[in-house]
Design a protein around this motif. Structure first.
Motif, short mmCIF file in Angstrom:
data_model
loop_
_atom_site.label_atom_id
_atom_site.label_comp_id
_atom_site.label_asym_id
_atom_site.label_seq_id
_atom_site.Cartn_x
_atom_site.Cartn_y
_atom_site.Cartn_z
N HIS A 67 0.84 -1.21 0.00
CA HIS A 67 0.00 0.00 0.00
C HIS A 67 0.87 1.25 0.00
CE1 HIS A 67 -2.41 -3.08 2.11
NE2 HIS A 67 -3.44 -2.55 1.49
N HIS A 142 -10.08 0.73 0.47
CA HIS A 142 -9.90 0.38 -0.94
C HIS A 142 -11.23 0.65 -1.64
CE1 HIS A 142 -5.98 -1.29 -0.31
NE2 HIS A 142 -6.41 -2.17 0.56
N PRO A 147 -8.01 -5.53 -2.88
CA PRO A 147 -7.08 -5.89 -3.95
C PRO A 147 -6.14 -7.05 -3.60
CG PRO A 147 -6.23 -4.00 -2.77
CD PRO A 147 -7.50 -4.43 -2.06
N HIS A 148 -6.32 -7.67 -2.44
CA HIS A 148 -5.37 -8.71 -2.03
C HIS A 148 -5.80 -10.08 -2.52
CE1 HIS A 148 -3.59 -5.57 0.40
NE2 HIS A 148 -4.79 -5.29 0.88
N HIS A 212 -4.76 -6.29 9.01
CA HIS A 212 -5.43 -5.61 7.90
C HIS A 212 -6.27 -6.67 7.20
CE1 HIS A 212 -5.83 -2.85 4.48
NE2 HIS A 212 -5.35 -3.75 3.66
ZN ZN Z 1 -5.22 -3.46 1.65
#
Ligand code: ZN
Lengths: 317, 448
Positions: A67, A142, A147-148, A212
Motif C-alpha cells: 500500500h 480500498h 485488492p489482495h 489488515h
Molecule cells: Zn489493503
C-alpha cells in the motif's frame, strides 16, 4: 546604443544533442520480453508463465507493504526497460505506481497500452466493494474492493491465464508455449488445492483476528472468518478502546489466533494476545516475504501449514 | 559565540524532543505501556458494564459492531458480482450523457488549505511582513494559502494539470498550468507555466514544504514570490546511464523579476538541471543534483545577464519493511545568483553587480508513524559585495503531527540572527509558527 547580446543557446543545444544521441542508442532490442510487476506474487506467476522467454523484475519486496511504496527513481529506470507492466489494480498501487509509470518515459506501459495489464480485470468476484458513498473518514479504504486477491489459489490460476493471454498478444510466436506453461502451473496448483482444503477443513468457520484485511480472499477460499482487525480502519492505527473490544470479544468467542502480516509492527498483536490469552502468528503475505517462500505454491503451502498448526493447538473455534 | 550556543541548543532540542513532548511523542516503549494501561481500563469497563454477560454471545453496542461489519460484508459480496457485469455498459447517474451533464470525465480535483498562526518577537508594525528576509509571516492568524489542483488526461497523448492558489484570501494566482507529453521513448516534454526543476525545493507547492517557510536561500536568490516558476517549454530525457539520471532543459519566458525580466520580449531565459540518484542498499538513496539558469536581466540595454547556479544533495533513509513508520531525510542545497548591474549611459559607469548566495541543510526524522521532528539551518550572505546586504543565519526546529496523509499540524520555532541592526533596528528575532495543513478530494501524488 545597440542591443548587444551573444547567443549562447547554440552551445547549449549542441551539449544537449550530445546527450540525446547518447540515450538515443538502440536499447530497445530485447531478446526476451521484459516484465515488471508491482508485487512478488505477480512476478512469481509471470515467471511460471513466461519461463525462459521473459525476464521478470518486481518493485515491492515480499516483506514490504504494497500500500505504501516510495516511487523511487530507480524504479522508473526499471520501468523504462519494461515491455509489460503487471499490477494488482483496485487502487492498491494508486499512490505510487502512476508516478513510476510517468517518470519512466516508457510509452509501452502507459495506461491503455498493451504493455499495461491490470490483473484485477480477470478476478471474479472482487470482495468487499464498499456500498454507498466512500469517504476519507473510513480511512485508507480500498474504494474499488479488496485488492489482495492473489492469496486465493483459484485466483492464482486466473492470473496465470490472464498473463498467458497478454503475453501471446505481445509475442505471438510463442503463444502456444505461454498457454502450455500456464496450464502446467494451473494443474500443479489444482492438485495442491485439494490438499490445502483438507488441511484446513476442520477449521471451517473459525474466527481469526488480523491486522489488515489482507486475508479476505484466503479466508473466503478456505471457509475461515474474521473476528475483527487490529487497525480501526484501513491505514488507521488501533486505539486502546478498539483493542480492548477485540480482546473481550476474543475471550468471549474463545477465538485465539491473531495473524499479523510481517510488514506491520507486531506490538499491537502481541498486546492483544497478552490481554486475550491468544497467540500471534507473524506471517508473510507475499512471495519472498520470508526466505523459505519463493514460489506461489510455497507461499500458500506455508500459510496453510502455519495456520493449520496454530489452529490445531487452539482451545476452541 | 552566540551562534555556537544556538546550534548546540538546537541539537539538544532535537534530541530531547521526545522527552520535551512527553505527552505527545514519547519513546516507543513508554508509549506502548501507556497504551496498555488504557486498554486495561477499557477491558475492565466492558467487563463490568451491564451488557456484558459471559453467557450471552452479544450485548454491548461495540461488540455488535463487529457482527454488523460481517453482515455488511456478506451483502457487499453479493453486490460485487452485479457491479462487475453492469458497470460501464449501462452507465449510471454520474455518467449519464442523456442529461448533457456528464461528470464521469471530471478531472481529479484536490483542494488544500493552509491555516497559519505566527508570533514575531520584533517589528510587528502592520505591513512589515515580506519587507526583509525571514519575515514572511505577520503575528496573528492567517489563511496562508488555499490551493485548487485539477489533473486529467486530455486525450491519449496529453496529461493536463492546473493549480490555482488563493493567497491571503484576496489574490488568485495561476500557480501552474501545463501539459505533459511523452513524444518518444525515454523523453517527456512539459509545456506551460510550472515550478521549474531548479534544485529540490523550488519544485514544491507551499503545502509540500518540509518546513512552514521556504529556505532563506531560495527566497534571497530566487525571489520571495514563487522562485523560478516560469512559462516554459521543457525537454526531459532519461539518460542511459548505470544509475537514474534525468536531464531537464527548459526554454523560459524569463519573467522572474528578481533574476530576468528583460526589457525585450525576445530575451528568453534558459535552465538546465541534472538529477542523479543512487540506491544505497534497499533502504536508502542518495540524490545529487546540479542546476544552472541564465537570462538577460532588466537592468539596462546592455548585455547584463543573470547567472543562477545551484547544487543539491539529499539522503533518504526509509526501511522497506517499515516504510510508514520510520524515515530520515537529510537535504541540503546551495543556491547563488550573479546578476550584472545596470550600465548608466549618462555617467558611463556600471552599477554594482547584485550577487548573492546561500545554503540550507535540513533533517527530517520520522520518529513514529505520525510524528516528525525536524531541524534546519540556513545562511544567506555568500558572494555578497561588502556594501550589499549583511549575512543572515536562521535556525529552525519543527515538530509535526500527521494524523494521515491528508492532514498535519506543525509547530515551528525560528531564531534569526542578522549580522547587525541594519535598517531594521534589531539584530535578532524569534518566531513561532503554527500551521494546519489539510487536503480534501483526490489523493495527492507522492513525490520522492
Ligand atoms: Zn489493503
Amino acid at each position: 546604443m545597440l542591443k548587444n547580446k551573444s547567443v549562447p543557446v547554440g552551445n547549449l543545444l549542441v551539449a544537449w544533442c550530445l546527450g540525446f544521441f547518447l540515450f538515443g542508442t538502440p536499447a530497445n532490442v530485447h531478446a526476451k520480453l521484459h516484465i515488471v510487476s508491482t508485487t512478488t506474487d505477480l512476478a512469481a506467476i509471470a515467471e511460471e508463465v513466461g519461463r525462459n522467454l521473459v525476464e521478470v523484475n518486481f518493485i515491492c519486496r515480499g516483506y514490504q507493504d504494497p500500500h505504501y511504496v516510495d516511487p523511487k527513481p530507480s524504479f522508473m529506470r526499471l520501468m523504462n526497460q519494461a515491455d509489460l507492466l503487471l499490477y494488482h489494480g483496485l487502487d492498491l498501487e494508486g499512490t505510487w505506481l502512476p508516478q513510476i509509470i510517468e517518470g519512466s518515459r516508457n510509452r509501452k506501459v502507459r495506461f491503455g497500452q498493451m504493455g499495461n495489464l491490470d490483473m484485477s480485470l480477470g478476478i471474479d468476484p472482487i470482495l468487499e466493494i464498499p456500498q454507498g458513498i466512500v469517504d476519507r473518514s473510513m480511512g485508507d479504504i480500498h474504494p474499488f474492493g479488496n485488492p489482495h486477491y492473489s492469496m486465493d489459489p483459484v485466483n492464482g490460476m486466473t492470473l496465470a491465464d490472464s498473463m498467458a493471454e497478454r503475453l501471446s498478444i505481445l509475442d505471438p510466436d510463442n503463444e502456444k508455449t505461454y498457454h502450455a506453461n500456464a496450464e502446467d502451473f494451473k494443474s500443479r496448483v489444482a492438485s495442491k488445492l485439494k490438499e490445502w482444503h483438507e488441511k484446513l477443513h476442520d477449521f471451517e468457520g473459525t474466527r481469526i483476528v488480523t491486522y489488515h484485511r489482507s486475508w479476505s480472499y484466503f479466508f473466503h477460499r478456505f471457509g475461515l472468518k474474521y473476528l475483527g482487525n487490529i487497525e480501526i480502519r484501513p491505514g488507521i492505527l488501533p486505539s486502546p478502546r478498539h483493542l480492548a473490544e477485540l480482546a473481550v470479544e476474543m475471550k468471549r468467542r474463545k477465538s485465539d489466533l491473531i495473524l499479523n502480516a510481517n510488514y506491520y509492527p507486531p506490538k499491537w498483536a502481541e498486546l492483544l494476545a497478552k490481554k486475550s490469552g491468544g497467540r500471534v502468528a507473524v506471517l508473510p503475505v507475499h512471495i519472498k516475504g520470508e526466505p523459505q517462500v519463493n514460489t506461489y505454491i510455497e507461499l500458500i503451502d506455508y500459510l496453510v501449514d502455519q495456520i493449520a498448526e496454530k489452529l490445531s493447538g487452539s482451545a476452541g473455534k | 559565540m552566540q551562534r555556537f550556543l544556538l546550534a548546540t541548543g538546537l541539537c539538544v532540542f532535537l534530541f530531547s524532543a521526545p522527552e520535551i513532548f512527553a505527552q505527545t511523542a514519547k519513546g516507543p516503549d513508554e508509549e506502548l505501556k501507556e497504551f496498555e494501561k488504557l486498554m486495561d481500563q477499557e477491558i475492565l469497563e466492558t467487563m463490568e458494564s451491564k451488557e456484558y454477560e459471559e453467557e450471552k454471545p452479544l450485548g454491548s453496542k461495540e461488540l455488535k459492531r463487529l457482527d454488523l461489519m460481517e453482515e455488511r460484508l456478506k451483502k457487499v459480496e453479493g453486490v460485487a458480482r452485479q457491479r462487475t457485469t453492469t458497470f460501464g455498459t449501462r452507465g449510471n447517474a454520474l455518467g449519464a450523457t442523456s442529461t448533457g451533464v456528464n461528470r464521469l470525465f471530471n478531472p481529479a480535483i484536490s483542494l488544500n488549505g493552509l491555516f497559519t498562526g505566527a508570533y514575531r518577537s520584533e517589528d510587528n508594525r502592520k505591513g512589515s511582513s515580506g519587507s526583509a528576509l525571514g519575515n514572511e509571516f505577520d503575528t496573528g492568524f492567517d489563511v496562508q494559502e488555499l490551493e485548487f489542483n485539477a489533473v486529467a488526461f486530455v486525450d491519449n497523448f496529453l496529461k493536463g494539470v492546473m493549480v490555482l492558489a488563493l493567497h491571503d484570501l484576496d489574490a488568485i494566482e495561476i500557480e501552474e498550468t501545463y501539459v505533459d507529453f511523452v513524444p518518444f521513448q525515454n523523453l517527456s516534454i512539459r509545456a506551460g507555466k510550472y515550478f521549474t526543476p531548479f534544485g529540490r525545493h523550488n519544485l514544491l507547492h507551499a503545502h509540500q514544504f518540509p518546513f512552514i517557510d521556504a529556505p532563506l536561500a531560495n527566497v534571497a536568490v530566487l525571489g520571495a514570490e514563487d522562485g523560478i516558476n516560469e512559462v516554459a517549454l521543457g525537454i526531459n530525457p532519461i539518460l542511459p546511464l548505470p544509475w537514474f539520471s534525468e536531464f531537464n532543459f527548459l526554454i523560459m519566458d524569463g519573467r522572474n523579476d528578481e533574476l530576468f525580466d528583460s526589457d525585450f520580449s525576445d530575451d528568453l531565459a534558459y535552465l538546465m538541471h541534472s538529477k542523479n540518484l543512487w540506491d544505497l542498499g534497499e533502504n536508502a538513496t542518495l540524490e545529487l543534483g546540479a542546476s544552472y539558469a541564465f537570462g538577460q536581466n532588466g537592468t539596462s540595454f546592455e548585455d547584463t545577464r543573470t547567472h543562477v547556479v545551484g547544487g543539491d544533495m539529499t539522503l533518504i533513509w526509509s526501511p522497506l519493511n517499515r516504510t510508514r513508520f520510520r524515515s530520515l531525510i537529510w537535504q541540503s542545497e546551495y543556491l547563488a545568483k550573479f546578476k550584472s548591474g545596470a550600465f548608466d549611459p549618462t555617467t558611463a559607469a556600471a552599477a554594482p553587480d547584485e550577487d548573492v548566495g546561500g545554503v540550507y541543510t535540513s533533517i527530517q526524522y520520522q520518529i513514529h508513524q505520525r510524528w516528525w521532528i525536524q531541524g534546519r539551518y540556513g545562511f544567506v550572505g555568500l558572494h555578497q559585495d561588502a556594501r550589499a546586504d549583511e549575512d543572515t543565519h536562521r535556525y529552525s526546529a519543527l515538530l509535526a503531527f500527521a494524523n494521515s496523509e491528508f492532514q498535519s499540524i506543525r509547530l515551528q520555532y525560528n531564531f534569526i540572527d542578522f549580522e547587525d541592526n541594519g535598517s531594521r533596528g534589531f539584530d535578532e528575532e524569534h518566531q513561532v509558527l503554527l500551521q494546519l495543513n489539510f487536503t480534501i478530494g483526490s489523493h495527492p501524488a507522492h513525490t520522492y
